[in-house]
Design a protein around this motif. Sequence first.
Motif, PDB file in Angstrom:
ATOM      1  N   ILE A 117     -13.744   2.892   4.108  1.00 50.28           N
ATOM      2  CA  ILE A 117     -13.490   1.702   4.928  1.00 50.28           C
ATOM      3  C   ILE A 117     -12.683   0.667   4.160  1.00 50.28           C
ATOM      4  CG2 ILE A 117     -14.610  -0.269   6.071  1.00 50.28           C
ATOM      5  CD1 ILE A 117     -16.871   1.600   6.880  1.00 50.28           C
ATOM      6  N   GLU A 118     -12.984   0.540   2.874  1.00 50.29           N
ATOM      7  CA  GLU A 118     -12.238  -0.420   2.046  1.00 50.29           C
ATOM      8  C   GLU A 118     -10.768  -0.025   1.950  1.00 50.29           C
ATOM      9  OE1 GLU A 118     -12.227  -2.257  -2.510  1.00 50.29           O
ATOM     10  OE2 GLU A 118     -13.847  -0.925  -1.854  1.00 50.29           O
ATOM     11  N   ASP A 119     -10.490   1.275   1.707  1.00 51.73           N
ATOM     12  CA  ASP A 119      -9.101   1.747   1.594  1.00 51.73           C
ATOM     13  C   ASP A 119      -8.350   1.572   2.915  1.00 51.73           C
ATOM     14  OD1 ASP A 119      -9.596   2.422  -1.009  1.00 51.73           O
ATOM     15  OD2 ASP A 119      -9.959   4.547  -0.597  1.00 51.73           O
ATOM     16  N   ALA A 120      -9.007   1.927   4.038  1.00 51.45           N
ATOM     17  CA  ALA A 120      -8.363   1.778   5.351  1.00 51.45           C
ATOM     18  C   ALA A 120      -8.133   0.303   5.656  1.00 51.45           C
ATOM     19  CB  ALA A 120      -9.243   2.408   6.429  1.00 51.45           C
ATOM     20  N   GLY A 121      -9.058  -0.534   5.230  1.00 47.70           N
ATOM     21  CA  GLY A 121      -8.921  -1.979   5.458  1.00 47.70           C
ATOM     22  C   GLY A 121      -7.696  -2.552   4.760  1.00 47.70           C
ATOM     23  N   LYS A 122      -7.381  -2.037   3.581  1.00 45.21           N
ATOM     24  CA  LYS A 122      -6.195  -2.500   2.854  1.00 45.21           C
ATOM     25  C   LYS A 122      -4.911  -2.169   3.624  1.00 45.21           C
ATOM     26  CE  LYS A 122      -8.303  -2.088  -1.741  1.00 45.21           C
ATOM     27  NZ  LYS A 122      -8.290  -1.351  -3.034  1.00 45.21           N
ATOM     28  N   ILE A 123      -4.902  -0.977   4.247  1.00 42.36           N
ATOM     29  CA  ILE A 123      -3.722  -0.572   5.039  1.00 42.36           C
ATOM     30  C   ILE A 123      -3.569  -1.492   6.250  1.00 42.36           C
ATOM     31  CG2 ILE A 123      -2.742   1.288   6.437  1.00 42.36           C
ATOM     32  CD1 ILE A 123      -4.233   3.256   4.580  1.00 42.36           C
ATOM     33  N   LEU A 142      11.892  -2.238   8.479  1.00 43.88           N
ATOM     34  CA  LEU A 142      11.686  -0.814   8.707  1.00 43.88           C
ATOM     35  C   LEU A 142      11.086  -0.102   7.504  1.00 43.88           C
ATOM     36  CD1 LEU A 142      14.942   0.094  10.678  1.00 43.88           C
ATOM     37  CD2 LEU A 142      12.660  -0.437  11.558  1.00 43.88           C
ATOM     38  N   ILE A 143      11.424  -0.571   6.331  1.00 49.59           N
ATOM     39  CA  ILE A 143      10.887   0.069   5.120  1.00 49.59           C
ATOM     40  C   ILE A 143       9.373  -0.141   5.052  1.00 49.59           C
ATOM     41  CG2 ILE A 143      10.892   0.049   2.600  1.00 49.59           C
ATOM     42  CD1 ILE A 143      13.854  -0.691   2.705  1.00 49.59           C
ATOM     43  N   ARG A 144       8.922  -1.386   5.244  1.00 44.38           N
ATOM     44  CA  ARG A 144       7.476  -1.661   5.230  1.00 44.38           C
ATOM     45  C   ARG A 144       6.789  -0.941   6.397  1.00 44.38           C
ATOM     46  NH1 ARG A 144       5.177  -5.621   2.322  1.00 44.38           N
ATOM     47  NH2 ARG A 144       3.654  -6.056   3.980  1.00 44.38           N
ATOM     48  N   ARG A 145       7.466  -0.909   7.547  1.00 39.07           N
ATOM     49  CA  ARG A 145       6.924  -0.233   8.722  1.00 39.07           C
ATOM     50  C   ARG A 145       6.688   1.252   8.402  1.00 39.07           C
ATOM     51  NH1 ARG A 145       7.547  -1.926  14.173  1.00 39.07           N
ATOM     52  NH2 ARG A 145       7.143  -0.251  15.694  1.00 39.07           N
ATOM     53  N   HIS A 146       7.646   1.888   7.756  1.00 39.03           N
ATOM     54  CA  HIS A 146       7.518   3.284   7.374  1.00 39.03           C
ATOM     55  C   HIS A 146       6.372   3.495   6.397  1.00 39.03           C
ATOM     56  CE1 HIS A 146       8.369   6.450   4.384  1.00 39.03           C
ATOM     57  NE2 HIS A 146       8.649   7.190   5.469  1.00 39.03           N
ATOM     58  N   GLN A 147       6.277   2.641   5.373  1.00 33.22           N
ATOM     59  CA  GLN A 147       5.250   2.786   4.338  1.00 33.22           C
ATOM     60  C   GLN A 147       3.838   2.665   4.933  1.00 33.22           C
ATOM     61  OE1 GLN A 147       6.416  -0.295   1.632  1.00 33.22           O
ATOM     62  NE2 GLN A 147       7.783   1.046   0.436  1.00 33.22           N
ATOM     63  N   ILE A 148       3.658   1.654   5.765  1.00 33.35           N
ATOM     64  CA  ILE A 148       2.330   1.407   6.331  1.00 33.35           C
ATOM     65  C   ILE A 148       1.940   2.514   7.306  1.00 33.35           C
ATOM     66  CG2 ILE A 148       0.951  -0.182   7.745  1.00 33.35           C
ATOM     67  CD1 ILE A 148       2.678  -2.457   6.599  1.00 33.35           C
ATOM     68  N   SER A 149       2.879   2.921   8.156  1.00 36.60           N
ATOM     69  CA  SER A 149       2.603   3.977   9.130  1.00 36.60           C
ATOM     70  C   SER A 149       2.256   5.285   8.438  1.00 36.60           C
ATOM     71  CB  SER A 149       3.817   4.168  10.043  1.00 36.60           C
ATOM     72  OG  SER A 149       3.564   5.166  10.999  1.00 36.60           O
ATOM     73  N   ARG A 150       2.974   5.572   7.357  1.00 39.59           N
ATOM     74  CA  ARG A 150       2.713   6.810   6.616  1.00 39.59           C
ATOM     75  C   ARG A 150       1.300   6.789   6.019  1.00 39.59           C
ATOM     76  NH1 ARG A 150       3.656   8.470   1.234  1.00 39.59           N
ATOM     77  NH2 ARG A 150       4.145  10.710   1.056  1.00 39.59           N
ATOM     78  N   LYS A 151       0.910   5.664   5.427  1.00 38.81           N
ATOM     79  CA  LYS A 151      -0.432   5.568   4.838  1.00 38.81           C
ATOM     80  C   LYS A 151      -1.514   5.620   5.915  1.00 38.81           C
ATOM     81  CE  LYS A 151       0.771   3.120   0.589  1.00 38.81           C
ATOM     82  NZ  LYS A 151       0.543   1.920  -0.251  1.00 38.81           N
ATOM     83  N   ALA A 152      -1.240   4.982   7.073  1.00 41.72           N
ATOM     84  CA  ALA A 152      -2.204   5.010   8.171  1.00 41.72           C
ATOM     85  C   ALA A 152      -2.397   6.425   8.690  1.00 41.72           C
ATOM     86  CB  ALA A 152      -1.747   4.084   9.286  1.00 41.72           C
ATOM     87  N   SER A 153      -1.299   7.183   8.771  1.00 44.55           N
ATOM     88  CA  SER A 153      -1.353   8.559   9.254  1.00 44.55           C
ATOM     89  C   SER A 153      -2.178   9.437   8.324  1.00 44.55           C
ATOM     90  CB  SER A 153       0.062   9.109   9.388  1.00 44.55           C
ATOM     91  OG  SER A 153       0.042  10.467   9.789  1.00 44.55           O
ATOM     92  N   LYS A 154      -1.995   9.249   7.025  1.00 47.40           N
ATOM     93  CA  LYS A 154      -2.732  10.052   6.048  1.00 47.40           C
ATOM     94  C   LYS A 154      -4.194   9.616   5.942  1.00 47.40           C
ATOM     95  CE  LYS A 154       1.269  11.261   3.204  1.00 47.40           C
ATOM     96  NZ  LYS A 154       1.157  12.708   3.534  1.00 47.40           N
ATOM     97  N   ALA A 155      -4.498   8.338   6.195  1.00 51.99           N
ATOM     98  CA  ALA A 155      -5.881   7.835   6.102  1.00 51.99           C
ATOM     99  C   ALA A 155      -6.718   8.254   7.302  1.00 51.99           C
ATOM    100  CB  ALA A 155      -5.872   6.310   5.973  1.00 51.99           C
TER     101      ALA A 155
END
Length: 508
Positions: free
Chosen positions: A84-90, A110-123
């Motif tokens: 939950i802590e890791d997902a909360g950071k995303i 778009l760069i930040r959008r890509h980074q955050i979306s990628r981490k959200a997808s993997k989390a």
Amino acid sequence: MEFVKLVTDPIVSKVFELLVEPTLRQIKYVFNYSDNIHNLEEEVGKLTDKKQRVEHAVEEVKRNPVEEVEADVQRWLTNVNNVIEDAGKILLRHEDKAKKRCFMGLCPNLIRRHQISRKASKALPIVVGAREEGNFEKVSHRITPQGIGAVKGFEAFESRTSAAVEITNALKDADVNLIGVYGMGGVGKTTLVKQIAEQARENGIVKLVVIATVTHNPDLKTVQQQIADWLDYKFDVESVEVRAARLSERIKREQKILIILDDIWAAIKLEEVGIPYGPDHKGSKILMTSRNQSVFFEMGVQKDVSLEVLQRQEAWNLFEKIVGDLKDSNLRPIAIKVAKRCAGLPILIVPVATGLKNKEIFKWNDALEQLKKFDGKGHEERVYSALELSYNFLRDEERSLFRLLGQLAPHVVVIGDLLKYSIGLGLFNQRTTLQATRDRLLKVISDLKMSCLLLEGDNHEQVKIHDVVRSFATSIASKHHHVFTAACQTELEEWPNKDFFEQCTSIS
């Protein structure tokens, strides 16, 4: 057609796999940004709800002394906190991103959008997996108490040392299974054997200690149930014989078990209870207490130990410890005489000293005169005179409840039963609600414990009363308040006449 041929060409296909597919995947992170964030938020919410439900169940377990939280549940809670802590950071980066846009705020970064979306997808699968792992059927398991815990009121008297050594050595002896401790009522047999048992468990002489009180009118089912409770064993039959066989098999699973049978008045057959020993189960040690040594002869006890009254200096030290330092007080000569008349019995010394603590000198003098009346009398008269002195210090409500305790089943009393009887007898009529009555009952019980006339129970729903004290309470109820009390299964030679019953205030 040319395009199809081109795509199916092995070299072109490999290039597509290595370059085009990863590029499309990275682009998808940008276009699926909102879906990935939404899905992650939703799953984190579900996981948080699941965590709270498990935590509530765990908190309930922690309030139950016979339940223990499973290790995998504890690990899951720790892991979930990290997930939950890791997902909360995303998700926090998502919130920050909304405030930071490129080209003077006219378009998203778009760069930040890509980074955050990628981490959200993997989390996302990690969060879902953690939630599914939390589908526990039970979060705890019942535990078998290994020992009886700290023994309240134990004093390491020198006169007890030799007896304690004899008992401990017998527990260590592989050829000794049956051990007996005998002495007059109130001398401290139960306290001593409990202390020795706990030390034996801590030192590895035994692994498990259970205790059952037998009493002068033993009920085998009750004794069986007490032992079974310690072993967390449930009977599903009523037959004493079948229960004995099943209890015996359960006890045989324990390699080093000590069974304390307290307050035996007459010989009992251990096999009828379901207690294996000797060749039948060498892992069992049976430690018994009685007022009569002949009981142990009948039961074939291999080692019996006598417990005498306290030596005069020990008795005085215990008395002074309770009432306070009297070295420079004019009460000291009177206190020494009072302590002497308690006959070296802890069951008398403790309540008498407690009752006289901080009292005026005239009350000490009056107490001494009351105890003097029984000089030269038998043991029972002297014991009852000392207990009556403590009884006289009680307030009206405390006396009423104390007399009631003398009319109930011996040793262990359920507080719920006391509440019902107290209401029925109108002991606390000034209380207008059930909760107020229960609170008052608990206050009076607490006062009786402070007067050392009542003992702590095995749990918060019970209290205990020493057999000597209960016998006195029964006599007080009978003599002064016309209560007719008969033990369960007692056979009366002659039924009392009508005139007798008309004088009774109650029948137990």
